[in-house]
Motif scaffolding. Sequence first.
Motif, PDB file in Angstrom:
ATOM      1  N   TYR A  44       0.794  -1.222   0.000  1.00 51.50           N
ATOM      2  CA  TYR A  44       0.000   0.000   0.000  1.00 51.50           C
ATOM      3  C   TYR A  44       0.836   1.286   0.000  1.00 51.50           C
ATOM      4  O   TYR A  44       0.316   2.352  -0.311  1.00 51.50           O
ATOM      5  N   ILE A  45       2.125   1.195   0.356  1.00 48.01           N
ATOM      6  CA  ILE A  45       2.944   2.407   0.445  1.00 48.01           C
ATOM      7  C   ILE A  45       4.140   2.366  -0.504  1.00 48.01           C
ATOM      8  O   ILE A  45       4.231   3.170  -1.438  1.00 48.01           O
ATOM      9  N   ALA A  46       5.061   1.431  -0.265  1.00 47.58           N
ATOM     10  CA  ALA A  46       6.346   1.448  -0.976  1.00 47.58           C
ATOM     11  C   ALA A  46       6.192   1.227  -2.480  1.00 47.58           C
ATOM     12  O   ALA A  46       6.715   2.000  -3.295  1.00 47.58           O
ATOM     13  N   LEU A  47       5.495   0.160  -2.877  1.00 51.60           N
ATOM     14  CA  LEU A  47       5.354  -0.126  -4.309  1.00 51.60           C
ATOM     15  C   LEU A  47       4.530   0.928  -5.049  1.00 51.60           C
ATOM     16  O   LEU A  47       4.933   1.366  -6.143  1.00 51.60           O
ATOM     17  N   PRO A  48       3.392   1.367  -4.521  1.00 50.87           N
ATOM     18  CA  PRO A  48       2.663   2.442  -5.218  1.00 50.87           C
ATOM     19  C   PRO A  48       3.485   3.715  -5.382  1.00 50.87           C
ATOM     20  O   PRO A  48       3.419   4.372  -6.429  1.00 50.87           O
ATOM     21  N   LEU A  49       4.279   4.083  -4.356  1.00 50.89           N
ATOM     22  CA  LEU A  49       5.126   5.264  -4.476  1.00 50.89           C
ATOM     23  C   LEU A  49       6.207   5.068  -5.539  1.00 50.89           C
ATOM     24  O   LEU A  49       6.538   5.991  -6.282  1.00 50.89           O
ATOM     25  N   LYS A  50       6.751   3.859  -5.612  1.00 52.24           N
ATOM     26  CA  LYS A  50       7.754   3.550  -6.635  1.00 52.24           C
ATOM     27  C   LYS A  50       7.140   3.698  -8.031  1.00 52.24           C
ATOM     28  O   LYS A  50       7.737   4.305  -8.927  1.00 52.24           O
ATOM     29  N   LEU A  51       5.950   3.157  -8.217  1.00 50.79           N
ATOM     30  CA  LEU A  51       5.281   3.251  -9.508  1.00 50.79           C
ATOM     31  C   LEU A  51       4.883   4.689  -9.818  1.00 50.79           C
ATOM     32  O   LEU A  51       4.995   5.146 -10.966  1.00 50.79           O
ATOM     33  N   PHE A 134      -2.308  -3.423 -17.753  1.00 48.64           N
ATOM     34  CA  PHE A 134      -3.079  -4.347 -18.581  1.00 48.64           C
ATOM     35  C   PHE A 134      -2.893  -5.804 -18.141  1.00 48.64           C
ATOM     36  O   PHE A 134      -3.872  -6.530 -17.970  1.00 48.64           O
ATOM     37  N   GLY A 135      -1.620  -6.214 -17.977  1.00 45.55           N
ATOM     38  CA  GLY A 135      -1.363  -7.606 -17.633  1.00 45.55           C
ATOM     39  C   GLY A 135      -1.896  -8.002 -16.273  1.00 45.55           C
ATOM     40  O   GLY A 135      -2.592  -9.016 -16.134  1.00 45.55           O
ATOM     41  N   LEU A 136      -1.586  -7.212 -15.243  1.00 45.48           N
ATOM     42  CA  LEU A 136      -2.026  -7.570 -13.898  1.00 45.48           C
ATOM     43  C   LEU A 136      -3.534  -7.428 -13.733  1.00 45.48           C
ATOM     44  O   LEU A 136      -4.151  -8.144 -12.946  1.00 45.48           O
ATOM     45  N   THR A 137      -4.139  -6.507 -14.509  1.00 45.64           N
ATOM     46  CA  THR A 137      -5.597  -6.404 -14.497  1.00 45.64           C
ATOM     47  C   THR A 137      -6.226  -7.676 -15.060  1.00 45.64           C
ATOM     48  O   THR A 137      -7.180  -8.220 -14.486  1.00 45.64           O
ATOM     49  N   LEU A 138      -5.683  -8.165 -16.168  1.00 45.82           N
ATOM     50  CA  LEU A 138      -6.205  -9.407 -16.736  1.00 45.82           C
ATOM     51  C   LEU A 138      -5.953 -10.585 -15.794  1.00 45.82           C
ATOM     52  O   LEU A 138      -6.798 -11.488 -15.679  1.00 45.82           O
ATOM     53  N   TYR A 139      -4.802 -10.593 -15.112  1.00 51.80           N
ATOM     54  CA  TYR A 139      -4.553 -11.618 -14.103  1.00 51.80           C
ATOM     55  C   TYR A 139      -5.697 -11.678 -13.088  1.00 51.80           C
ATOM     56  O   TYR A 139      -6.227 -12.743 -12.780  1.00 51.80           O
ATOM     57  N   ASN A 140      -6.060 -10.517 -12.553  1.00 52.92           N
ATOM     58  CA  ASN A 140      -7.100 -10.479 -11.534  1.00 52.92           C
ATOM     59  C   ASN A 140      -8.448 -10.939 -12.078  1.00 52.92           C
ATOM     60  O   ASN A 140      -9.183 -11.677 -11.417  1.00 52.92           O
ATOM     61  N   ILE A 141      -8.772 -10.512 -13.287  1.00 50.84           N
ATOM     62  CA  ILE A 141     -10.053 -10.900 -13.888  1.00 50.84           C
ATOM     63  C   ILE A 141     -10.119 -12.408 -14.087  1.00 50.84           C
ATOM     64  O   ILE A 141     -11.105 -13.059 -13.711  1.00 50.84           O
ATOM     65  N   LEU A 142      -9.086 -12.988 -14.681  1.00 53.00           N
ATOM     66  CA  LEU A 142      -9.086 -14.428 -14.941  1.00 53.00           C
ATOM     67  C   LEU A 142      -9.020 -15.238 -13.655  1.00 53.00           C
ATOM     68  O   LEU A 142      -9.637 -16.311 -13.553  1.00 53.00           O
ATOM     69  N   ARG A 159     -19.129 -11.464 -11.190  1.00 47.28           N
ATOM     70  CA  ARG A 159     -19.774 -10.156 -11.250  1.00 47.28           C
ATOM     71  C   ARG A 159     -18.781  -9.129 -11.790  1.00 47.28           C
ATOM     72  O   ARG A 159     -17.850  -8.725 -11.086  1.00 47.28           O
ATOM     73  N   PRO A 160     -18.983  -8.687 -13.049  1.00 37.93           N
ATOM     74  CA  PRO A 160     -18.044  -7.740 -13.664  1.00 37.93           C
ATOM     75  C   PRO A 160     -17.863  -6.456 -12.861  1.00 37.93           C
ATOM     76  O   PRO A 160     -16.754  -5.921 -12.783  1.00 37.93           O
ATOM     77  N   ALA A 161     -18.937  -5.947 -12.273  1.00 34.95           N
ATOM     78  CA  ALA A 161     -18.837  -4.694 -11.513  1.00 34.95           C
ATOM     79  C   ALA A 161     -17.912  -4.860 -10.318  1.00 34.95           C
ATOM     80  O   ALA A 161     -17.096  -3.973 -10.011  1.00 34.95           O
ATOM     81  N   ALA A 162     -18.027  -5.998  -9.628  1.00 38.18           N
ATOM     82  CA  ALA A 162     -17.179  -6.257  -8.456  1.00 38.18           C
ATOM     83  C   ALA A 162     -15.716  -6.372  -8.867  1.00 38.18           C
ATOM     84  O   ALA A 162     -14.819  -5.887  -8.166  1.00 38.18           O
ATOM     85  N   ILE A 163     -15.461  -6.999 -10.013  1.00 36.87           N
ATOM     86  CA  ILE A 163     -14.093  -7.119 -10.512  1.00 36.87           C
ATOM     87  C   ILE A 163     -13.529  -5.741 -10.855  1.00 36.87           C
ATOM     88  O   ILE A 163     -12.394  -5.414 -10.526  1.00 36.87           O
ATOM     89  N   ALA A 164     -14.343  -4.915 -11.523  1.00 35.83           N
ATOM     90  CA  ALA A 164     -13.894  -3.575 -11.916  1.00 35.83           C
ATOM     91  C   ALA A 164     -13.534  -2.735 -10.699  1.00 35.83           C
ATOM     92  O   ALA A 164     -12.506  -2.041 -10.688  1.00 35.83           O
ATOM     93  N   PRO A 171      -3.812  -0.555  -5.208  1.00 35.60           N
ATOM     94  CA  PRO A 171      -2.873   0.553  -4.951  1.00 35.60           C
ATOM     95  C   PRO A 171      -1.886   0.787  -6.080  1.00 35.60           C
ATOM     96  O   PRO A 171      -1.489   1.932  -6.331  1.00 35.60           O
ATOM     97  N   MET A 172      -1.471  -0.287  -6.769  1.00 39.04           N
ATOM     98  CA  MET A 172      -0.505  -0.121  -7.852  1.00 39.04           C
ATOM     99  C   MET A 172      -1.137   0.572  -9.055  1.00 39.04           C
ATOM    100  O   MET A 172      -0.503   1.387  -9.720  1.00 39.04           O
ATOM    101  N   ILE A 173      -2.397   0.247  -9.353  1.00 36.91           N
ATOM    102  CA  ILE A 173      -3.110   0.934 -10.427  1.00 36.91           C
ATOM    103  C   ILE A 173      -3.269   2.411 -10.071  1.00 36.91           C
ATOM    104  O   ILE A 173      -3.076   3.296 -10.918  1.00 36.91           O
ATOM    105  N   ILE A 174      -3.598   2.695  -8.812  1.00 35.46           N
ATOM    106  CA  ILE A 174      -3.736   4.086  -8.357  1.00 35.46           C
ATOM    107  C   ILE A 174      -2.412   4.827  -8.510  1.00 35.46           C
ATOM    108  O   ILE A 174      -2.370   5.982  -8.957  1.00 35.46           O
ATOM    109  N   GLY A 175      -1.304   4.175  -8.145  1.00 36.42           N
ATOM    110  CA  GLY A 175       0.014   4.793  -8.264  1.00 36.42           C
ATOM    111  C   GLY A 175       0.354   5.117  -9.704  1.00 36.42           C
ATOM    112  O   GLY A 175       0.889   6.197 -10.004  1.00 36.42           O
ATOM    113  N   ILE A 176       0.050   4.184 -10.620  1.00 38.13           N
ATOM    114  CA  ILE A 176       0.341   4.406 -12.034  1.00 38.13           C
ATOM    115  C   ILE A 176      -0.499   5.546 -12.596  1.00 38.13           C
ATOM    116  O   ILE A 176       0.022   6.466 -13.239  1.00 38.13           O
ATOM    117  N   VAL A 177      -1.808   5.501 -12.347  1.00 36.14           N
ATOM    118  CA  VAL A 177      -2.710   6.524 -12.900  1.00 36.14           C
ATOM    119  C   VAL A 177      -2.352   7.911 -12.361  1.00 36.14           C
ATOM    120  O   VAL A 177      -2.286   8.895 -13.109  1.00 36.14           O
TER     121      VAL A 177
END
Length: 314
Positions: A44-51, A134-142, A159-164, A171-177
């Motif tokens: 939640y802290i180190a990796l998101p800040l790195k990204l 893209f890759g890690l998002t697809l990982y989570n979906i599958l 449930r697509p909404a719950a996955i989204a 946190p890593m997606i938040i860090g990237i965006v």
Amino acid sequence: MTHFLLGANIIFPIFFVLFVGYAAKEKGFLDDAFVKKATWLVFYIALPLKLFDNMRTAEIRTLNVPYVIYILSGISIIFFGTWFFARFFIKDRKKLSSFIHCAFRSNFVYVGFPILDALYDTPPAEHIMIIIAFGLTLYNILAIFILTYYGEDPDAKVRPAAIAIKVLKNPMIIGIVTGLLFNFLHIPVYVGLTDGMNLLARLSTPLSLILIGAGLDFSSLKDDLGLILAAASIRTVLTPLLLVPLGLFMGLGKTELGVAYVFWSTPCAINCFIFAREMGSDYRLASKIITASFLFAMITYPIGIGWLQLLGIL
């Protein structure tokens, strides 16, 4: 042999730190409470800040669409190919879902990042962004799909909404965006703040490796040995053997292939154990596959890195 030794020299420090974590856990210096809290700090802290910092300072001009297609296609090939063949041999639903999950999902964030840091003076942020976004998002979906499909409740639905929501809250997606927004909008950041964030970000590599080592379990590997060896082989051997030549065929550049190789070759993700335990899959089998895949990677990584150096890709 020279190239193999160079690959071994790159990989050895990473696995040395990892087994320091394992030894510390075995000696009782690291307990479950520490591992849980430190994992929160990294995730939640180190990796998101790195990204965030990588994306904020990266020179990203366009989205590399062919690379996106390559990453998504590679994940899909391994996932659906493993599922197609494994269902003929594994009748237990829990074991089947755990086998598929562990075979296709890699530990890129915790293991791939340190290796990229060792391979490249400045890891290519735009390629890492594509893999994470893209890759890690697809990982989570599958992963959610297969674990729900073979879960304890046969009437459970994906449930697509719950996955989204789960993906957007990562946190890593938040860090990237956030980093990309600061990059594209040229938002200035106080240098003292960036220095402080960088100090925290530096925790991500050594601490994540120590935590992975603390989570390894070498007991009872002989149970389900065939499934363990098969899943670990798919994860660390078959996947790069299939997908790196696919990248060559698609005409990808050296840096793209180098980053992709690290992504395809990383051992099974620790998240496989967490997902399996939370969603009614065989978490004990997942733990064994994770451990075996790390043992495999100690051999496959030096060979793969040496071979790519020989070909001039790395």
